[in-house]
Scaffold this motif. Structure first.
Motif, PDB file in Angstrom:
ATOM      1  N   PHE A  90       9.361  26.500 -30.300  1.00  0.00           N
ATOM      2  CA  PHE A  90       9.439  26.345 -31.610  1.00  0.00           C
ATOM      3  C   PHE A  90       8.319  25.787 -32.266  1.00  0.00           C
ATOM      4  CE2 PHE A  90      14.199  26.996 -30.625  1.00  0.00           C
ATOM      5  CZ  PHE A  90      14.387  27.906 -31.696  1.00  0.00           C
ATOM      6  N   TYR A  91       7.861  24.866 -31.498  1.00  0.00           N
ATOM      7  CA  TYR A  91       6.617  24.225 -32.075  1.00  0.00           C
ATOM      8  C   TYR A  91       5.555  24.901 -32.298  1.00  0.00           C
ATOM      9  CZ  TYR A  91       3.218  20.255 -32.695  1.00  0.00           C
ATOM     10  OH  TYR A  91       2.298  19.590 -33.374  1.00  0.00           O
ATOM     11  N   ALA A  92       5.012  25.585 -31.135  1.00  0.00           N
ATOM     12  CA  ALA A  92       3.527  26.236 -31.100  1.00  0.00           C
ATOM     13  C   ALA A  92       3.575  27.748 -30.821  1.00  0.00           C
ATOM     14  CB  ALA A  92       2.959  25.743 -29.646  1.00  0.00           C
ATOM     15  N   GLY A  93       4.811  28.299 -30.658  1.00  0.00           N
ATOM     16  CA  GLY A  93       4.979  29.791 -30.371  1.00  0.00           C
ATOM     17  C   GLY A  93       3.896  30.549 -29.575  1.00  0.00           C
ATOM     18  N   ILE A  94       3.696  30.018 -28.374  1.00  0.00           N
ATOM     19  CA  ILE A  94       2.854  30.312 -27.466  1.00  0.00           C
ATOM     20  C   ILE A  94       3.283  31.168 -26.409  1.00  0.00           C
ATOM     21  CG2 ILE A  94       1.341  28.320 -27.708  1.00  0.00           C
ATOM     22  CD1 ILE A  94       2.454  27.099 -25.147  1.00  0.00           C
ATOM     23  N   PHE A  95       4.914  31.461 -26.274  1.00  0.00           N
ATOM     24  CA  PHE A  95       5.365  32.142 -25.391  1.00  0.00           C
ATOM     25  C   PHE A  95       6.028  33.554 -25.737  1.00  0.00           C
ATOM     26  CE2 PHE A  95       6.257  27.707 -23.737  1.00  0.00           C
ATOM     27  CZ  PHE A  95       5.428  27.744 -22.732  1.00  0.00           C
ATOM     28  N   PRO A  96       5.731  34.598 -24.956  1.00  0.00           N
ATOM     29  CA  PRO A  96       6.568  35.915 -25.092  1.00  0.00           C
ATOM     30  C   PRO A  96       8.010  35.646 -25.349  1.00  0.00           C
ATOM     31  CG  PRO A  96       5.766  35.959 -22.898  1.00  0.00           C
ATOM     32  CD  PRO A  96       5.224  34.719 -23.507  1.00  0.00           C
ATOM     33  N   PRO A  97       8.670  36.498 -26.016  1.00  0.00           N
ATOM     34  CA  PRO A  97      10.220  36.273 -26.053  1.00  0.00           C
ATOM     35  C   PRO A  97      10.713  36.095 -24.970  1.00  0.00           C
ATOM     36  CG  PRO A  97       9.509  38.086 -27.820  1.00  0.00           C
ATOM     37  CD  PRO A  97       8.113  37.613 -26.866  1.00  0.00           C
ATOM     38  N   LEU A  98      10.534  37.130 -23.952  1.00  0.00           N
ATOM     39  CA  LEU A  98      11.458  37.265 -22.570  1.00  0.00           C
ATOM     40  C   LEU A  98      11.144  35.959 -22.046  1.00  0.00           C
ATOM     41  CD1 LEU A  98      10.788  40.964 -21.284  1.00  0.00           C
ATOM     42  CD2 LEU A  98      12.825  39.791 -22.352  1.00  0.00           C
ATOM     43  N   ALA A  99       9.882  35.151 -22.090  1.00  0.00           N
ATOM     44  CA  ALA A  99       9.832  33.924 -21.162  1.00  0.00           C
ATOM     45  C   ALA A  99      10.617  32.949 -21.801  1.00  0.00           C
ATOM     46  CB  ALA A  99       8.186  33.464 -21.443  1.00  0.00           C
ATOM     47  N   VAL A 100      11.083  32.903 -23.108  1.00  0.00           N
ATOM     48  CA  VAL A 100      11.760  31.854 -23.755  1.00  0.00           C
ATOM     49  C   VAL A 100      13.106  32.372 -23.511  1.00  0.00           C
ATOM     50  CG1 VAL A 100      12.319  30.848 -25.934  1.00  0.00           C
ATOM     51  CG2 VAL A 100      10.192  31.666 -25.795  1.00  0.00           C
ATOM     52  N   LEU A 101      13.420  33.586 -23.258  1.00  0.00           N
ATOM     53  CA  LEU A 101      14.856  33.678 -22.894  1.00  0.00           C
ATOM     54  C   LEU A 101      14.943  33.343 -21.231  1.00  0.00           C
ATOM     55  CD1 LEU A 101      17.720  35.036 -23.052  1.00  0.00           C
ATOM     56  CD2 LEU A 101      16.795  37.119 -22.694  1.00  0.00           C
ATOM     57  N   ALA A 102      13.982  33.590 -20.616  1.00  0.00           N
ATOM     58  CA  ALA A 102      13.926  33.149 -19.180  1.00  0.00           C
ATOM     59  C   ALA A 102      14.176  31.473 -18.947  1.00  0.00           C
ATOM     60  CB  ALA A 102      12.828  33.614 -18.635  1.00  0.00           C
ATOM     61  N   PHE A 103      13.457  30.743 -19.906  1.00  0.00           N
ATOM     62  CA  PHE A 103      13.830  29.332 -19.837  1.00  0.00           C
ATOM     63  C   PHE A 103      15.092  29.004 -20.173  1.00  0.00           C
ATOM     64  CE2 PHE A 103       9.272  29.061 -22.035  1.00  0.00           C
ATOM     65  CZ  PHE A 103       8.432  29.345 -20.619  1.00  0.00           C
ATOM     66  N   ILE A 104      15.913  29.619 -21.051  1.00  0.00           N
ATOM     67  CA  ILE A 104      17.041  29.309 -21.387  1.00  0.00           C
ATOM     68  C   ILE A 104      18.009  29.871 -20.342  1.00  0.00           C
ATOM     69  CG2 ILE A 104      19.132  30.009 -23.098  1.00  0.00           C
ATOM     70  CD1 ILE A 104      16.860  30.320 -25.254  1.00  0.00           C
ATOM     71  N   LEU A 105      17.769  30.834 -19.717  1.00  0.00           N
ATOM     72  CA  LEU A 105      18.728  31.274 -18.686  1.00  0.00           C
ATOM     73  C   LEU A 105      18.271  30.214 -17.339  1.00  0.00           C
ATOM     74  CD1 LEU A 105      18.345  35.135 -18.720  1.00  0.00           C
ATOM     75  CD2 LEU A 105      20.290  33.915 -19.468  1.00  0.00           C
ATOM     76  N   LEU A 106      17.237  29.766 -16.986  1.00  0.00           N
ATOM     77  CA  LEU A 106      16.991  28.827 -16.089  1.00  0.00           C
ATOM     78  C   LEU A 106      17.652  27.657 -16.326  1.00  0.00           C
ATOM     79  CD1 LEU A 106      15.579  28.727 -13.506  1.00  0.00           C
ATOM     80  CD2 LEU A 106      13.529  27.724 -14.697  1.00  0.00           C
ATOM     81  N   PHE A 107      17.707  27.052 -17.531  1.00  0.00           N
ATOM     82  CA  PHE A 107      18.434  25.930 -18.143  1.00  0.00           C
ATOM     83  C   PHE A 107      20.091  26.334 -17.729  1.00  0.00           C
ATOM     84  CE2 PHE A 107      21.593  24.300 -20.983  1.00  0.00           C
ATOM     85  CZ  PHE A 107      21.278  22.895 -21.212  1.00  0.00           C
ATOM     86  N   LEU A 108      20.543  27.370 -17.798  1.00  0.00           N
ATOM     87  CA  LEU A 108      22.101  27.956 -17.683  1.00  0.00           C
ATOM     88  C   LEU A 108      22.057  27.562 -16.082  1.00  0.00           C
ATOM     89  CD1 LEU A 108      24.632  28.636 -19.214  1.00  0.00           C
ATOM     90  CD2 LEU A 108      22.542  28.481 -20.697  1.00  0.00           C
ATOM     91  N   PHE A 109      21.131  28.076 -15.294  1.00  0.00           N
ATOM     92  CA  PHE A 109      21.327  28.166 -13.958  1.00  0.00           C
ATOM     93  C   PHE A 109      21.230  26.654 -13.188  1.00  0.00           C
ATOM     94  CE2 PHE A 109      18.939  27.715  -9.959  1.00  0.00           C
ATOM     95  CZ  PHE A 109      19.473  28.469  -8.838  1.00  0.00           C
ATOM     96  N   PHE A 110      20.222  25.690 -13.806  1.00  0.00           N
ATOM     97  CA  PHE A 110      20.571  24.312 -13.345  1.00  0.00           C
ATOM     98  C   PHE A 110      21.869  23.850 -13.763  1.00  0.00           C
ATOM     99  CE2 PHE A 110      15.814  24.661 -13.263  1.00  0.00           C
ATOM    100  CZ  PHE A 110      15.572  24.829 -11.962  1.00  0.00           C
ATOM    101  N   TYR A 111      22.370  24.156 -14.828  1.00  0.00           N
ATOM    102  CA  TYR A 111      23.483  23.487 -15.342  1.00  0.00           C
ATOM    103  C   TYR A 111      24.727  23.905 -14.590  1.00  0.00           C
ATOM    104  CZ  TYR A 111      27.728  22.344 -17.917  1.00  0.00           C
ATOM    105  OH  TYR A 111      28.916  21.936 -18.330  1.00  0.00           O
ATOM    106  N   ALA A 112      24.788  25.120 -14.203  1.00  0.00           N
ATOM    107  CA  ALA A 112      26.002  25.714 -13.532  1.00  0.00           C
ATOM    108  C   ALA A 112      26.013  25.489 -12.140  1.00  0.00           C
ATOM    109  CB  ALA A 112      25.875  27.320 -13.663  1.00  0.00           C
ATOM    110  N   LEU A 113      24.891  25.177 -11.709  1.00  0.00           N
ATOM    111  CA  LEU A 113      24.812  24.758 -10.127  1.00  0.00           C
ATOM    112  C   LEU A 113      25.163  23.277  -9.957  1.00  0.00           C
ATOM    113  CD1 LEU A 113      23.678  25.926  -7.506  1.00  0.00           C
ATOM    114  CD2 LEU A 113      21.395  24.680  -7.746  1.00  0.00           C
ATOM    115  N   GLY A 114      24.846  22.608 -11.105  1.00  0.00           N
ATOM    116  CA  GLY A 114      25.059  21.042 -10.787  1.00  0.00           C
ATOM    117  C   GLY A 114      26.016  20.400 -11.642  1.00  0.00           C
ATOM    118  N   PRO A 115      25.664  20.061 -12.969  1.00  0.00           N
ATOM    119  CA  PRO A 115      26.761  19.221 -13.846  1.00  0.00           C
ATOM    120  C   PRO A 115      28.007  20.076 -14.257  1.00  0.00           C
ATOM    121  CG  PRO A 115      24.462  19.014 -14.576  1.00  0.00           C
ATOM    122  CD  PRO A 115      24.093  19.917 -13.327  1.00  0.00           C
ATOM    123  N   GLY A 116      27.503  21.502 -14.476  1.00  0.00           N
ATOM    124  CA  GLY A 116      28.908  22.113 -14.905  1.00  0.00           C
ATOM    125  C   GLY A 116      30.129  21.944 -13.896  1.00  0.00           C
TER     126      GLY A 116
END
Length: 462
Positions: free
Chosen positions: A342-368
């Motif tokens: 959001f700040y610098a716009g340096i990643f391709p769209p699929l990479a940003v989606l990958a960050f969000i999906l990886l966030f979901l992975f860590f959440y669903a493995l632990g805190p969830g």
């Protein structure tokens, strides 16, 4: 009720009962997730402004706050199974009311009724599963609740995607979203019916003097265990406690209550429901097309569900504390990278989606899954419903605040919002490492004895 299966099948009995009770989690996931896919049509149909949209998303949690206030008390007074039946009826009424709503007020009232079902059922499902399951299976059985919550979210996304692509735009705005919300009636009715064939919690039965019923249930779920000795252990644990809820504020249990409250607050302020409810909005602001945003939303639902299956397999092997310490660190890194985009716009769209999906992975493995599991484990039997009710009250307060305020935060600073979430993820990891005890492999009575020992040491120091 306990004659559903032959005693020779008691290995499968606890799983069958567990899946039945966990259907309440499916309804929770569906009821909260369905608005994510229906949001564009709802906005157009009711001509919502930003404040109205924020309240319609968050109104379900206003109902959950009210449900949490009475859910624990009802669970201790009426029993776990009866309260789950009441929650199922609330989900049924909610589905019918939101699907048929003629005005925005009627729609919000339907969402609030669904929230009552969520506020009542979420703690009670976990408590019921924990009190029913053998110690060596408890982590996996209780994690069923989180698994079906994520499955409910995924199914709501799929239904939303289907209804959002049927008919022309006018049909979607007038009718498509109604089918998405109204379809909740079917699983809610199935839940209420299925609950007629599951037993009450054996620990609740013992607490209320129905020992013979409890003994019969324990014989079916505790394979190879001396049931009479277990009944005596449960009775001793109950009899040793002052039945006043003020015991929750004794030195040992005060720590347990604080842990429960902080777990649910961290669960929300690290950003999970921002992703679940606003994923389309986030992706659209990052430059995704509408079709790509739909695909991203379905990927979020799929990762959330599939990773929870993995958590189900490892939670009793790895342990609670490790998952709550390391997974939030991964979540924090992912939130930092989304903020950087959001700040610098340096990643391709699929990479940003990958960050969000990886966030979901860590959440669903632990805190969830683990936060809900710990809530069902760390409190004494006679106070468990009240204590979990207090904890989930704070859960819904924080959930409501985050769900309603996120559009405002995003307008304030897109990158700053995600960097604040980064900080809360790292604080969560530090808190888990320093404060949360390991409960893997311990019976509920052994966990209770741990808190009692803290009370004793505090009394000796005085």
């Amino acid at each position: 009720m306990s004659s559903v299966l032959n005693p020779a099948e008691k290995g499968s009995y606890v799983w069958l009962v567990g899946f039945t009770a966990a259907m309440g989690g499916f309804l929770f996931g569906y009821d909260t997730g369905v608005i994510g896919g229906a949001m564009p049509a709802l906005e157009a149909h009711f001509q919502m402004d930003a404040a109205q949209l924020g309240f319609s998303v968050a109104s379900v949690f206003a109902g959950a706050i009210l449900g949490a206030l009475c859910g624990g008390w009802l669970g201790d007074f009426l029993g776990r199974r009866r309260v789950l039946i009441l929650a199922g009826l609330a989900f049924l009424v909610s589905g019918a009311t939101t699907g048929l709503a003629a005005t925005l007020t009627q729609f919000d009232v339907g969402r609030l009724i669904g929230g009552l079902g969520i506020g009542v059922s979420l703690p009670i499902v976990g408590v019921y599963l924990a009190e029913l399951a053998p110690a060596h299976l408890r982590g996996r059985v209780v994690t069923l609740n989180q698994l079906v919550i994520t499955f409910g979210i995924l199914i709501s996304y799929i239904v939303g995607s289907i209804t959002g692509n049927l008919g022309d735009e006018l049909w979607q705005v007038e009718s498509g979203w109604r089918w998405a919300f109204g379809s909740q009636v079917l699983p809610a009715a199935a839940f209420v019916i299925a609950l007629q064939f599951v037993p009450e919690s054996p620990r609740w039965l013992i607490q209320n003097g129905r020992v013979d019923e409890a003994r019969a249930i324990l014989a079916r779920v505790e394979r190879g265990t001396d049931v009479d000795a277990m009944v005596l252990e449960i009775k001793a644990g109950i009899d040793a406690q002052d039945l006043s809820a003020r015991q929750l504020f004794a030195p040992g249990l005060r720590v347990a209550l604080f842990i429960g409250i902080m777990l649910v607050i961290f669960d929300q302020i690290t950003g999970i429901n921002i992703v679940i409810y606003y994923i389309q909005k986030i992706l659209l602001q990052l430059g995704f097309s509408e079709e790509q945003a739909w695909q991203g939303m379905l990927a979020v639902g799929a990762i959330n569900f599939l990773t929870t299956i993995l958590a189900l397999a490892i939670v009793d092997r790895v342990g609670r504390k490790s998952l709550l310490t390391y997974c939030p660190l991964g979540m924090g890194v992912c939130m930092f990278l989304v903020g950087l985009e959001f700040y610098a716009g340096i990643f391709p769209p699929l990479a940003v989606l990958a960050f969000i999906l990886l966030f979901l992975f860590f959440y669903a493995l632990g805190p969830g899954p683990v936060a809900l599991l710990l809530l069902s484990e760390i409190f004494p039997t006679h106070l468990r419903g009240k204590a979990v009710g207090i904890s989930t009250f704070f859960l819904w307060i924080s959930t409501y605040s985050v769900a309603e305020q996120f559009p405002t935060w995003l307008a304030w600073s897109e990158s700053g919002t995600f960097w604040v979430l980064t900080g809360t993820c790292f604080l969560y990891a530090l808190y888990a490492w320093r404060v949360i005890p390991e409960t893997k492999g311990r019976t509920l009575e052994q966990i209770e004895q741990y808190w009692n020992s803290l009370n004793l040491r505090h009394a000796q120091r005085e």
